[in-house]
Design a protein around this motif. Structure first.
Motif: not given
Length: 394
Positions: A86-104
């Motif tokens: 459970a501690e490995q999970i972080l919340l985003t607002h959608n998967v596409a949003n997660g792609l942008f966050l990962a790039v940043q």
């Protein structure tokens, strides 16, 4: 639980993007919309009931995320042989949003990000809108299915000093389910060149019989330590409007970098109804729902395949191994992509996703969303047959 997937439901007046954006996207508002990747099917009734129960309480204030929601994600992912904490999970607002966050989080301006066209447009945008360079390792269409050119894959990484690889697993738009051996070979190349891997696995619950989804991070512990997995119940349970997403990151250093990026954007939690819907979706009822839903999709794809074989044999259906999105190859019928677009929009009056938005390799292709009642497909078939009479090439 019995659900009638063939009951037509009007979405007009609900601000549904698929319908309300027709004029802006296609230049006319009378096209049959089969583009945006949500379903013209009901969100599961047990999820709607969970939301209604919460609305019995008159206060919709700030809400903390319960342990039970994170445990639901852990349990759901275990179906794919993916063991997480459970501690490995972080919340985003959608998967596409997660792609942008990962790039940043994992690259700097000017760094190279590797993608595999044809690919979902946010893969391009996540790099370009953040001032990163794109490295392209195109997929190869072999016997009507896409394959990976591993030589070109590694050549791109080496020649452009790639820092981050964005993988679509299963693939969008073609619905390709990557095998364990294919994932392992890509991962080994990335590990060799110290490339962080980000795997978009939002379609992983929509895999057809005969295929098996392998989470990239489940390949080995070494791969897990260099992988960020992005997912959501949004596609499977038609919850896109609730903006639900999450990242699974085993490596504490990578997880902290991603968490800091979330903090800079002040992304803390899901909204109240996203939280409730996620936990309801990832339940035993959700597993039954998914099974019945896949049967409906399978029937729709078979109907489309039979229709094309009879009326448009020049059009090739890249039969999806996962997802309700179908990649159609019109190149045997049209040599000019703009002519194809005009014919679909103005003669067949169909609103499909433009293949060129997935990269240059998408020229001559279109993406069709078959997550709809049978009557919608039948209407599309009638419109295509009617438009066929005006095609001199047939």
């Amino acid at each position: 639980m019995t659900v009638n997937f063939n009951h037509s439901i009007s979405r007009l007046g609900t601000q549904a993007e698929k319908y309300e954006s027709r004029q802006a996207v296609f230049g006319r508002d009378d096209v049959l919309p089969m583009w945006v990747a949500d379903m013209d099917l009901p969100t599961p009734p047990f999820i709607i009931e969970a939301l209604k129960q919460r609305l019995n309480h008159p206060i919709l204030g700030y809400t903390q995320m319960p342990d039970s929601m994170f445990q639901a994600i852990v349990d759901w992912q275990s179906q794919h042989g993916y063991s997480i904490q459970a501690e490995q999970i972080l919340l985003t607002h959608n998967v596409a949003n997660g792609l942008f966050l990962a790039v940043q989080a994992f690259t700097r301006p000017g760094d190279a990000v590797l993608i595999q066209p044809p690919i979902y447009p946010p893969f391009y945008q996540a790099a370009q809108l953040n001032d990163r360079q794109l490295a392209l390792a195109p997929l190869v269409l072999v016997q009507n299915q896409y394959q990976i050119d591993f030589v070109e894959f590694e050549r791109q990484i080496k020649s452009q000093s790639v820092r981050l690889f964005l993988l679509c697993n299963p693939h969008n738009p073609a619905g390709r389910v990557w095998s364990g051996s294919e994932l392992r070979q890509m991962a080994e190349i990335c590990l060799k060149h110290d490339v962080i891997m980000v795997s978009d696995e939002i379609h992983s619950d929509l895999v057809y019989d005969g295929y098996h989804h392998t989470p990239l991070a489940s390949i080995s512990e070494e791969v897990a330590q260099r992988t960020v997995t992005l997912s959501s119940p949004g596609k499977t349970f038609n919850l896109a409007g609730l903006q639900i997403g999450y990242a699974i990151i085993a490596n504490p250093t990578l997880r902290e970098a991603f968490a800091q990026t979330l903090a800079r954007a002040k992304i803390d939690d899901l909204n109240l109804f996203g939280m409730i819907a996620l936990e309801a979706a990832y339940s035993s009822e959700g597993r039954v729902w998914r099974r019945d839903l896949m049967t409906h999709f399978q029937t729709n794809i078979e109907c489309l395949q039979l229709f094309l074989a009879e009326h448009f044999p020049q059009v090739k259906l890249i039969r999806p191994q996962a997802s309700y999105l179908v990649w159609l190859d019109f190149r045997g019928l049209f040599s000019d992509h703009q002519v194809l677009k005009n014919w679909l929009i103005n003669e067949a009056k169909l609103g499909l996703n433009d293949g060129e938005s997935y990269g240059e390799m998408g020229s001559g292709f279109m993406r069709m969303n078959i997550a709809a009642p049978k009557s919608t497909l039948e209407q599309a078939f009638r419109q295509l047959v009617q438009a066929k009479s005006g095609l001199k090439t047939l």
